[in-house]
Design a protein around this motif. Structure first.
Motif, PDB file in Angstrom:
ATOM      1  N   HIS A 140     -29.898 -18.897  14.535  1.00 48.17           N
ATOM      2  CA  HIS A 140     -30.009 -17.588  14.494  1.00 48.17           C
ATOM      3  C   HIS A 140     -31.562 -17.450  14.261  1.00 48.17           C
ATOM      4  O   HIS A 140     -32.201 -17.625  13.241  1.00 48.17           O
ATOM      5  N   GLN A 141     -32.344 -17.046  15.723  1.00 53.93           N
ATOM      6  CA  GLN A 141     -33.651 -17.031  15.698  1.00 53.93           C
ATOM      7  C   GLN A 141     -34.153 -15.826  14.860  1.00 53.93           C
ATOM      8  O   GLN A 141     -33.707 -14.618  15.550  1.00 53.93           O
ATOM      9  N   ARG A 142     -34.920 -15.682  13.855  1.00 52.74           N
ATOM     10  CA  ARG A 142     -35.630 -14.666  13.187  1.00 52.74           C
ATOM     11  C   ARG A 142     -36.854 -14.150  13.889  1.00 52.74           C
ATOM     12  O   ARG A 142     -37.569 -14.897  13.803  1.00 52.74           O
ATOM     13  N   GLU A 143     -36.907 -12.971  14.555  1.00 54.50           N
ATOM     14  CA  GLU A 143     -38.180 -12.780  15.055  1.00 54.50           C
ATOM     15  C   GLU A 143     -39.039 -11.783  13.815  1.00 54.50           C
ATOM     16  O   GLU A 143     -38.463 -10.859  13.384  1.00 54.50           O
ATOM     17  N   PRO A 144     -40.191 -12.312  13.867  1.00 58.85           N
ATOM     18  CA  PRO A 144     -41.283 -11.603  12.887  1.00 58.85           C
ATOM     19  C   PRO A 144     -41.420 -10.265  13.471  1.00 58.85           C
ATOM     20  O   PRO A 144     -41.618 -10.126  14.714  1.00 58.85           O
ATOM     21  N   PHE A 145     -41.771  -9.500  12.475  1.00 56.33           N
ATOM     22  CA  PHE A 145     -42.155  -7.831  12.934  1.00 56.33           C
ATOM     23  C   PHE A 145     -43.653  -8.104  12.847  1.00 56.33           C
ATOM     24  O   PHE A 145     -44.414  -8.170  11.954  1.00 56.33           O
ATOM     25  N   GLY A 146     -44.288  -7.923  13.825  1.00 58.74           N
ATOM     26  CA  GLY A 146     -45.670  -7.997  14.435  1.00 58.74           C
ATOM     27  C   GLY A 146     -46.306  -6.796  14.715  1.00 58.74           C
ATOM     28  O   GLY A 146     -45.895  -5.729  14.708  1.00 58.74           O
ATOM     29  N   TRP A 147     -47.604  -6.947  15.247  1.00 69.17           N
ATOM     30  CA  TRP A 147     -48.545  -5.758  15.525  1.00 69.17           C
ATOM     31  C   TRP A 147     -47.842  -5.167  16.896  1.00 69.17           C
ATOM     32  O   TRP A 147     -48.287  -3.908  17.068  1.00 69.17           O
ATOM     33  N   ARG A 148     -47.255  -6.082  17.753  1.00 67.27           N
ATOM     34  CA  ARG A 148     -46.721  -5.291  18.821  1.00 67.27           C
ATOM     35  C   ARG A 148     -45.626  -4.277  18.627  1.00 67.27           C
ATOM     36  O   ARG A 148     -45.443  -3.284  19.185  1.00 67.27           O
ATOM     37  N   ASP A 149     -44.772  -4.739  17.611  1.00 66.23           N
ATOM     38  CA  ASP A 149     -43.601  -3.912  17.235  1.00 66.23           C
ATOM     39  C   ASP A 149     -44.404  -2.588  16.767  1.00 66.23           C
ATOM     40  O   ASP A 149     -43.710  -1.256  17.007  1.00 66.23           O
ATOM     41  N   VAL A 150     -45.397  -2.613  15.953  1.00 64.66           N
ATOM     42  CA  VAL A 150     -46.011  -1.525  15.304  1.00 64.66           C
ATOM     43  C   VAL A 150     -46.680  -0.500  16.479  1.00 64.66           C
ATOM     44  O   VAL A 150     -46.302   0.568  16.503  1.00 64.66           O
TER      45      VAL A 150
END
Length: 172
Positions: A140-150
């Motif tokens: 299960h690949q965990r996607e990091p919460f980054g600046w694009r999400d913000v």
């Protein structure tokens, strides 16, 4: 037939790591060689052989992870060594890898073990494998919460705010 350990440097290193001598693998004419570590592919299913000549073997099915397929291995290969042969979890640093071991019991498969790869690696002793075991590797690949999400969230909130202001004629 060629000795497995002489096919490539990786095959030689693997055989030395496992304490194996040269391993002979019979190659059917219809199969295609996959990599250099005893793997063969015939009809879409990979078949890997890791055993010494004359050694008793068992077949274990590996699903998911690095290299799915049927593994014909020596009886002394445990789950830890099989995971090394199968390429571990195949995930990156953000991946959550879970290993499950299923065993035939009375004609049905029952789960004998379900453990995170990190916890499995820290075990002092690995479970022994039996003929017909199935090992499932879930990544299960965990996607990091980054600046694009913000940026996406900020854009959506701003757009929604302007829409509400326009609908209710606020500020005019």
């Amino acid at each position: 037939m060629r000795p497995l350990c002489l096919r490539s440097a990786a095959g030689l290193a693997l055989c030395l790591m496992l304490g194996m001598g040269p391993v002979l693998v019979a190659e059917p004419a219809s199969a295609q060689q996959q990599g250099g570590t005893g793997g063969m592919q015939a009809g879409g299913t990979a078949y890997y052989t890791f055993a010494r000549p004359g050694q008793n073997t068992i077949e274990v099915l590996v699903l998911g992870g690095g290299r799915s397929g049927i593994y014909e291995i020596g009886e002394n290969i445990n789950l830890g060594k099989l995971m090394a042969l199968a390429g571990g979890g195949g995930g990156s640093g953000n991946a959550k890898v879970t290993v499950s071991l299923f065993r035939l019991d009375g004609g049905e498969r029952t789960r004998v073990l379900r453990e995170r790869l990190n916890a499995l690696a820290e075990r002092p002793q690995y479970p022994a494998l039996q003929e017909g075991d199935l090992v499932r590797i879930e990544v299960h690949q965990r996607e990091p919460f980054g600046w694009r999400d913000v940026l996406r969230i900020t854009t959506a909130v701003t757009s929604l705010t302007f829409t509400v202001l326009r609908i209710f004629d606020i500020g005019q």
